[in-house]
Design a protein around this motif. Structure first.
Motif, PDB file in Angstrom:
ATOM      1  N   PRO A 142      15.312   5.978  12.123  1.00  0.00           N
ATOM      2  CA  PRO A 142      15.480   4.535  11.907  1.00  0.00           C
ATOM      3  C   PRO A 142      14.101   3.945  12.028  1.00  0.00           C
ATOM      4  N   SER A 143      13.209   4.451  12.837  1.00  0.00           N
ATOM      5  CA  SER A 143      12.021   3.945  13.018  1.00  0.00           C
ATOM      6  C   SER A 143      11.149   4.189  11.609  1.00  0.00           C
ATOM      7  N   LYS A 144      11.096   5.527  11.038  1.00  0.00           N
ATOM      8  CA  LYS A 144      10.204   5.673   9.826  1.00  0.00           C
ATOM      9  C   LYS A 144      10.982   5.088   8.590  1.00  0.00           C
ATOM     10  N   SER A 145      12.319   4.619   8.620  1.00  0.00           N
ATOM     11  CA  SER A 145      12.856   3.993   7.389  1.00  0.00           C
ATOM     12  C   SER A 145      11.943   2.600   7.146  1.00  0.00           C
ATOM     13  N   ILE A 146      11.464   2.040   8.235  1.00  0.00           N
ATOM     14  CA  ILE A 146      10.880   0.791   8.170  1.00  0.00           C
ATOM     15  C   ILE A 146       9.451   0.970   7.315  1.00  0.00           C
ATOM     16  N   PRO A 147       8.564   1.774   7.318  1.00  0.00           N
ATOM     17  CA  PRO A 147       7.588   1.711   6.519  1.00  0.00           C
ATOM     18  C   PRO A 147       7.731   2.295   4.987  1.00  0.00           C
ATOM     19  N   GLN A 148       8.831   3.229   4.841  1.00  0.00           N
ATOM     20  CA  GLN A 148       9.408   3.692   3.429  1.00  0.00           C
ATOM     21  C   GLN A 148       9.890   2.469   2.871  1.00  0.00           C
ATOM     22  N   ARG A 149      10.850   1.680   3.549  1.00  0.00           N
ATOM     23  CA  ARG A 149      11.414   0.634   2.899  1.00  0.00           C
ATOM     24  C   ARG A 149      10.534  -0.485   2.551  1.00  0.00           C
ATOM     25  N   LEU A 150       9.275  -0.750   3.384  1.00  0.00           N
ATOM     26  CA  LEU A 150       8.309  -1.799   2.829  1.00  0.00           C
ATOM     27  C   LEU A 150       7.229  -1.117   1.916  1.00  0.00           C
ATOM     28  N   GLY A 151       7.221  -0.008   1.469  1.00  0.00           N
ATOM     29  CA  GLY A 151       6.265   0.357   0.410  1.00  0.00           C
ATOM     30  C   GLY A 151       4.841   1.093   1.044  1.00  0.00           C
ATOM     31  N   PHE A 152       5.011   1.427   2.090  1.00  0.00           N
ATOM     32  CA  PHE A 152       3.996   1.971   2.628  1.00  0.00           C
ATOM     33  C   PHE A 152       3.882   3.462   2.148  1.00  0.00           C
ATOM     34  N   ARG A 153       2.538   4.060   1.940  1.00  0.00           N
ATOM     35  CA  ARG A 153       2.189   5.249   1.578  1.00  0.00           C
ATOM     36  C   ARG A 153       2.315   6.268   2.668  1.00  0.00           C
ATOM     37  N   PHE A 154       2.859   7.280   2.440  1.00  0.00           N
ATOM     38  CA  PHE A 154       3.078   8.467   3.306  1.00  0.00           C
ATOM     39  C   PHE A 154       1.837   9.403   3.293  1.00  0.00           C
ATOM     40  N   GLU A 155       1.164   9.388   4.275  1.00  0.00           N
ATOM     41  CA  GLU A 155      -0.251  10.027   4.429  1.00  0.00           C
ATOM     42  C   GLU A 155      -0.241  11.487   4.896  1.00  0.00           C
ATOM     43  N   GLY A 156       0.748  11.803   5.606  1.00  0.00           N
ATOM     44  CA  GLY A 156       0.732  13.328   6.108  1.00  0.00           C
ATOM     45  C   GLY A 156       1.411  13.416   7.605  1.00  0.00           C
ATOM     46  N   VAL A 211       2.622   9.608   9.489  1.00  0.00           N
ATOM     47  CA  VAL A 211       1.668   8.624   9.292  1.00  0.00           C
ATOM     48  C   VAL A 211       1.927   8.066   8.103  1.00  0.00           C
ATOM     49  N   TYR A 212       2.057   6.726   8.140  1.00  0.00           N
ATOM     50  CA  TYR A 212       2.064   5.772   6.765  1.00  0.00           C
ATOM     51  C   TYR A 212       1.027   4.580   6.756  1.00  0.00           C
ATOM     52  N   SER A 213       0.800   4.451   5.610  1.00  0.00           N
ATOM     53  CA  SER A 213      -0.180   3.029   5.470  1.00  0.00           C
ATOM     54  C   SER A 213      -0.033   2.162   4.714  1.00  0.00           C
ATOM     55  N   LEU A 214      -0.536   0.940   4.476  1.00  0.00           N
ATOM     56  CA  LEU A 214      -0.324  -0.145   3.426  1.00  0.00           C
ATOM     57  C   LEU A 214      -1.676  -0.857   3.553  1.00  0.00           C
ATOM     58  N   LEU A 215      -2.259  -1.049   2.361  1.00  0.00           N
ATOM     59  CA  LEU A 215      -3.426  -1.697   2.183  1.00  0.00           C
ATOM     60  C   LEU A 215      -3.152  -3.153   1.905  1.00  0.00           C
ATOM     61  N   LYS A 216      -3.894  -3.907   2.145  1.00  0.00           N
ATOM     62  CA  LYS A 216      -3.936  -5.458   1.757  1.00  0.00           C
ATOM     63  C   LYS A 216      -3.596  -5.714   0.441  1.00  0.00           C
ATOM     64  N   ASN A 217      -4.293  -5.081  -0.609  1.00  0.00           N
ATOM     65  CA  ASN A 217      -4.128  -5.297  -2.135  1.00  0.00           C
ATOM     66  C   ASN A 217      -2.684  -4.644  -2.421  1.00  0.00           C
ATOM     67  N   GLU A 218      -2.292  -3.852  -1.877  1.00  0.00           N
ATOM     68  CA  GLU A 218      -0.808  -3.295  -2.238  1.00  0.00           C
ATOM     69  C   GLU A 218      -0.017  -4.331  -1.745  1.00  0.00           C
ATOM     70  N   PHE A 219      -0.084  -4.826  -0.500  1.00  0.00           N
ATOM     71  CA  PHE A 219       0.830  -5.776   0.246  1.00  0.00           C
ATOM     72  C   PHE A 219       0.806  -7.003  -0.912  1.00  0.00           C
ATOM     73  N   LEU A 220      -0.156  -7.494  -1.068  1.00  0.00           N
ATOM     74  CA  LEU A 220      -0.363  -8.663  -2.067  1.00  0.00           C
ATOM     75  C   LEU A 220       0.354  -8.443  -3.591  1.00  0.00           C
ATOM     76  N   SER A 221      -0.117  -7.414  -4.109  1.00  0.00           N
ATOM     77  CA  SER A 221       0.544  -7.050  -5.292  1.00  0.00           C
ATOM     78  C   SER A 221       1.815  -6.966  -5.443  1.00  0.00           C
ATOM     79  N   ALA A 222       2.542  -6.714  -4.327  1.00  0.00           N
ATOM     80  CA  ALA A 222       3.906  -6.658  -4.246  1.00  0.00           C
ATOM     81  C   ALA A 222       4.808  -7.904  -4.100  1.00  0.00           C
ATOM     82  N   GLY A 223       3.897  -8.923  -4.064  1.00  0.00           N
ATOM     83  CA  GLY A 223       4.257 -10.238  -4.178  1.00  0.00           C
ATOM     84  C   GLY A 223       4.755 -11.014  -3.040  1.00  0.00           C
TER      85      GLY A 223
END
Length: 188
Positions: free
Chosen positions: A143-157, A175-187
């Motif tokens: 349930p917890s890891k579905s959140i970053p997956q659903r929100l377009g975070f990149r799996f890093e390892g 470990v998942y991450s999302l950058l500011k430009n990725e967040f903004l470009s996703a609208g």
């Protein structure tokens, strides 16, 4: 933190309110009533045995000067305490932060955390000038890891044995991450 209490309106039903000492009773009661559910993935549950433990945690958050501290918010769903969400290990110099969260079992599967994480990311990118947001989840905590997956975070390892759980057992962390430009470009 000694600044004004920050509130983020997520939806009509979801509000994030900066953590205050007055939240200790509701926080402790939620933890105490859901020990098995929350304790599976949250090591602090085993050490939260009295309301004073919740008060001590809140005091530790509030004692850090605003310029060095992490924002931690109470999640309120339809006015009721539902859990916590906030930042940890914020590195203002390198403009990165980690988001952590936990949610009461009756509040699961209502989109509360997904919506709250999106709101907290917007806060990080727009108000805190953060460039990178990270979420770390135990490998088996679906349930917890579905959140970053659903929100377009990149799996890093996988961070091997990255967290010590209750029962003195280590678990690997995704470990998942999302950058500011990725967040903004996703609208967002």
């Amino acid at each position: 933190m000694t600044e004004l209490v920050k509130t983020i309106i997520v939806t009509e039903d979801i509000r994030l309110k900066q953590l205050e000492l007055s939240d200790a009773n509701e926080m402790f009661t939620t933890i105490d009533r859901q020990r098995d559910y929350l304790g599976k993935w949250l090591p602090f549950v085993a050490f939260t045995i009295d309301v004073s433990d919740s008060e001590d945690y809140i005091r530790s958050v509030l004692a850090v000067p605003a310029e060095k501290g992490d924002f931690v918010f109470v999640i309120r769903y339809k006015g009721d305490f539902a859990g916590l969400i906030g930042f940890k290990n914020t590195d203002k110099l390198n403009r990165k932060a980690e988001i952590g969260y936990w949610l009461s079992e009756p509040c699961q599967k209502k989109g509360i955390i997904t919506s709250s994480v999106t709101a907290v990311m917007r806060f990080a990118f727009e108000e805190m000038n953060i460039n990178r947001v990270q979420i770390r989840c135990a490998v088996g905590n679906f349930p917890s890891k579905s959140i970053p997956q659903r929100l377009g975070f990149r799996f890093e390892g996988i961070e091997r044995d990255g967290e010590l759980l209750t029962g003195n057992r280590f678990t690997d962390i995704e470990v998942y991450s999302l950058l500011k430009n990725e967040f903004l470009s996703a609208g967002n």
